[in-house]
Scaffold this active site. Sequence first.
Site, PDB file in Angstrom:
ATOM      1  N   SER A 128       0.827  -1.205   0.000  1.00  0.00           N
ATOM      2  CA  SER A 128       0.000   0.000   0.000  1.00  0.00           C
ATOM      3  C   SER A 128       0.866   1.261   0.000  1.00  0.00           C
ATOM      4  O   SER A 128       1.544   1.554  -0.970  1.00  0.00           O
ATOM      5  CB  SER A 128      -0.966  -0.049   1.180  1.00  0.00           C
ATOM      6  OG  SER A 128      -1.949   0.940   1.071  1.00  0.00           O
ATOM      7  N   HIS A 157      -7.731  -5.487   0.118  1.00  0.00           N
ATOM      8  CA  HIS A 157      -6.518  -4.717   0.384  1.00  0.00           C
ATOM      9  C   HIS A 157      -5.679  -5.309   1.517  1.00  0.00           C
ATOM     10  O   HIS A 157      -4.521  -5.681   1.318  1.00  0.00           O
ATOM     11  CB  HIS A 157      -6.918  -3.270   0.711  1.00  0.00           C
ATOM     12  CG  HIS A 157      -5.796  -2.298   0.631  1.00  0.00           C
ATOM     13  ND1 HIS A 157      -5.273  -1.857  -0.570  1.00  0.00           N
ATOM     14  CD2 HIS A 157      -5.082  -1.663   1.608  1.00  0.00           C
ATOM     15  CE1 HIS A 157      -4.303  -0.992  -0.338  1.00  0.00           C
ATOM     16  NE2 HIS A 157      -4.157  -0.861   0.970  1.00  0.00           N
TER      17      HIS A 157
END
Length: 422
Positions: A191, A396
Amino acid sequence: MLLKVVAFFSLTVLASAGRSPHADYVEELVKQNAFGPYISDNVVEDAFLDLPDLVRKYNYPFEEYNVTTEDGYILGLHRIPHGRDRNNKPGKKSVVFLMHGLLSSSAENVLMGPGSGLAYVLAEEGFDVWMGNARGTHFSRRHVRLNPDSRLNTDFWQFSWDEIGSKDLPAMIDFALAHTGQEKLHYIGFSQGTTSFWVMGSIRPEYNKKIISMHALAPVAYMAHSTNKLFAALAPFSSQLAGAANLLRFNELFRRSELISEIGQLFCSDGKPLQFICSNMLFWIAGKNPDQLNTTMLPVITGHLPAGASIRQLAHYGQSIHGKEFRRYDHGAVKNLIQYRSVRPPRYDLSKIDAPVFLHYAQADPLAHVTDVDRLFAELPRVVGRFRISQPTFSHIDFVWGKDAKTMVFDRLMVLMRAMEE
């Protein structure tokens, strides 16, 4: 939805108070193992141990270093130099550098424990594992002259992931290479750990030559198609919100707190009726995929995270969502002219990133949307591989904490890294 907001707000307010009115009570509960039959002693213990003690508890070597950046930030750099069960002898090994996501720290790579945490898995496979911590996080909350706790001078917090990529990463990478006597290393970012790499590779392109392979887990550069409704709603006002927060001297967000650790034990443990709120808070931010979340580990997660960040980091992402571009931080026209010599902040030149890149992404990721990853892929000059996770609901946070992260992500990483060394 309202319940989520209330719970989220309550945790934030309690944590920001910086004190723990029930610390003694909770400590006694831990000693008595009073959290019920659904939680093991290990989960309670792991939640309250400091990171060095947590790693050493599982008989892994752990080293800590301080690295000072060119602008005076003192960063905590962590290392697991070899494995416990395999490849457990000191010696020269391939170096791999792990960089965490937003509001996280190096802890994200070990929280799931041996056999599941990425750092442990890599160490067992014979890698020399280094883990960075961005400025402002729990392990990097120091400066040679600035005080992060000062209410009068908030200069410590005037940074976004632009500085993390242009100053923190080069300092930590140089230290790891110098300490090990190596010339290159593998880089794995999750990320924000990918965002900061794109920043480094474009602003400090000489560092591309120090990378054997770069693996981007849930790669974030462009965010025009983010499906997170909260971020989308706040994005148009991100610069104004950051400015207002600065005027109010409120520049730090979600500092690590013992109180959140205690709340995690009391409400997020197995068998607790409000555990679903803890799960939903993660889903709310990073996408819903209950099949991958190990809820038993929620107390451990809340024991170590969030680890703190500057509000500017979130504001910078908000600018990316609203502007639909990947640009440097927008300070406003006047400051932009001073810093960038242009009214608008310049775009990051992705064409300068010539390190070998592997993109690992997921269909259901609300923060690294497939369309945005495709745009990133088109602009990077040397993408060696692009891998979409086969599970359609993979999201995610699953890239680091998913139950199947090892088989779906980590095993492929190790094969690819070894192949790049041949």
